[in-house]
Design an enzyme around this catalytic site. Sequence first.
Site, PDB file in Angstrom:
ATOM      1  N   SER A  39       0.871  -1.175   0.000  1.00 12.34           N
ATOM      2  CA  SER A  39       0.000   0.000   0.000  1.00 12.34           C
ATOM      3  C   SER A  39       0.907   1.223   0.000  1.00 12.34           C
ATOM      4  CB  SER A  39      -0.884  -0.032   1.248  1.00 12.34           C
ATOM      5  OG  SER A  39      -1.848   0.994   1.176  1.00 12.34           O
ATOM      6  N   GLU A  40       0.702   2.144  -0.961  1.00 18.05           N
ATOM      7  CA  GLU A  40       1.746   3.152  -1.222  1.00 18.05           C
ATOM      8  C   GLU A  40       1.909   4.191  -0.120  1.00 18.05           C
ATOM      9  OE1 GLU A  40      -0.711   2.981  -4.012  1.00 18.05           O
ATOM     10  OE2 GLU A  40      -1.386   5.038  -4.322  1.00 18.05           O
ATOM     11  N   ASN A  41       0.972   4.214   0.844  1.00 19.48           N
ATOM     12  CA  ASN A  41       1.185   5.121   1.975  1.00 19.48           C
ATOM     13  C   ASN A  41       2.245   4.597   2.939  1.00 19.48           C
ATOM     14  OD1 ASN A  41      -0.888   3.143   2.507  1.00 19.48           O
ATOM     15  ND2 ASN A  41      -1.235   4.162   4.446  1.00 19.48           N
ATOM     16  N   GLY A  42       2.814   3.416   2.638  1.00 18.54           N
ATOM     17  CA  GLY A  42       3.958   2.976   3.427  1.00 18.54           C
ATOM     18  C   GLY A  42       3.770   1.675   4.162  1.00 18.54           C
TER      19      GLY A  42
ATOM     20  N   SER B  64       8.521   3.967   0.184  1.00 15.71           N
ATOM     21  CA  SER B  64       7.421   3.290  -0.495  1.00 15.71           C
ATOM     22  C   SER B  64       7.526   3.487  -2.004  1.00 15.71           C
ATOM     23  CB  SER B  64       6.088   3.840   0.013  1.00 15.71           C
ATOM     24  OG  SER B  64       5.018   3.177  -0.614  1.00 15.71           O
TER      25      SER B  64
END
Lengths: 232, 218
Positions: B46-49, B88
């Site tokens: 998930s690209e928020n980390g 990320s």
Amino acid sequence: MAGFDKVVSSYDEALAGLTDNMTVIAGGFGLCGIPENLIAQIRKMGVKGLTVVSNNCGVDGFGLGILLEDRQVKKMISSYVGENALFEQQLLNGELEVELTPQGTLAEKMRAGGAGIPAFYTATGYGTPVAEGKEVREFKGRKYILEESIVGDFAIVKGWKADRYGNVIYRHTAQNFNPLAATAGKITVVEVEEIVEPGELDPTRIHTPGIYVDRLILGTFEKRIEKRTVRS
Amino acid sequence: MALSREQIAMRVARELKDGYYVNLGIGIPTLVANYVPEGMEVMLQSENGLLGMGPFPTEDEIDADMINAGKQTVTTLPGASIFNSADSFAMIRGGHVDLTVLGAFEVDVEGNIASWMIPGKLIKGMGGAMDLVAGAENIIVTMTHASKDGESKLLTKCSLPLTGAGCIKKVLTDLAWIEIEDGAFILRERAPGVSVEEIVAKTAGKLIVPEHVPEMTF
């Protein structure tokens, strides 16, 4: 404050020196890990003409969204601003400028800004509207665009725990842009849920070393949830 | 019959491989997580980390500090890791993610994708989509083949502002599995009961139809 002690006792003190037309870099993703009390303090101070660099712009009535209510923001640099009706209204009225920036490029602009790197090449956005007016260069047969880094007059950051020297640890995905923002402020202000004495945090676990932090303040947080989802 | 949202997710899931790190976009791509084959391990980024995203929490597990890229509350699975946004996107841009699945408004025969902006309507932003399409080798675009008015979304040239140029090789629509090669769409599979003729009629860009186009089975 003495020596390496970064703790300040009031939000007035935390953001002293923030004036009109400055650039503020804010940590947070959606409403997760946002420096909500520092944002509220900016609202209280009434400074205007701000350029705000943040992945999102909060929601109506919470987070960075509250800075729109008195038109304190001149320009937002963000990757996604779709959660905010007031934002949309001011954008369409021409009262607010927005520079939409791919999320990874935004993160790297902060990282590079904090690391003393003025610009970097990325393939992200090549061939899209994001590339307009930017230098293109080919490396190993692939095209990249030149993106400039960002340094803020202030960076506002939300941490979980810190020691008095400003060594900060973030919690879960509330980390997001916060450690990057922390490196990229001329004055970096961090608000946290708990402040401990130097030596109480394991040095191996520090996300943001205190060298990046100018002011540290203890806050209490609402931590509003944007999309509460549960499994049945 | 055109594929349902669930069937689209099921078909995409057949492209998963054991040990894959996968980024799933918002909407139909998210559903792919429900169809990971038995005995196979994939890890969701998930690209928020977050790497190792788990299911939505129970009421008791809800934590404001634990969300996904869609800002929904989530959980982590054993073996998960959490990191900052620059890390990320280093994973994403650096080509470390094995499969990316995302939606689009349009794709074209050159592998261009438009997915983030419709001029004249509200502009919300590209989020991480431009980084994802620039960084990933293996991308599957999921979309409807044509608009509600019957306008094809598989074009000779995208009409909307691009998300990425020349980066798409695989498209799954509600009608067909299509690959993009050398400036043309290639019809690889069709949805059950959907004729080649219908797909040809609804594809505006150059479409190559091999002699045999198998029907998907579910």
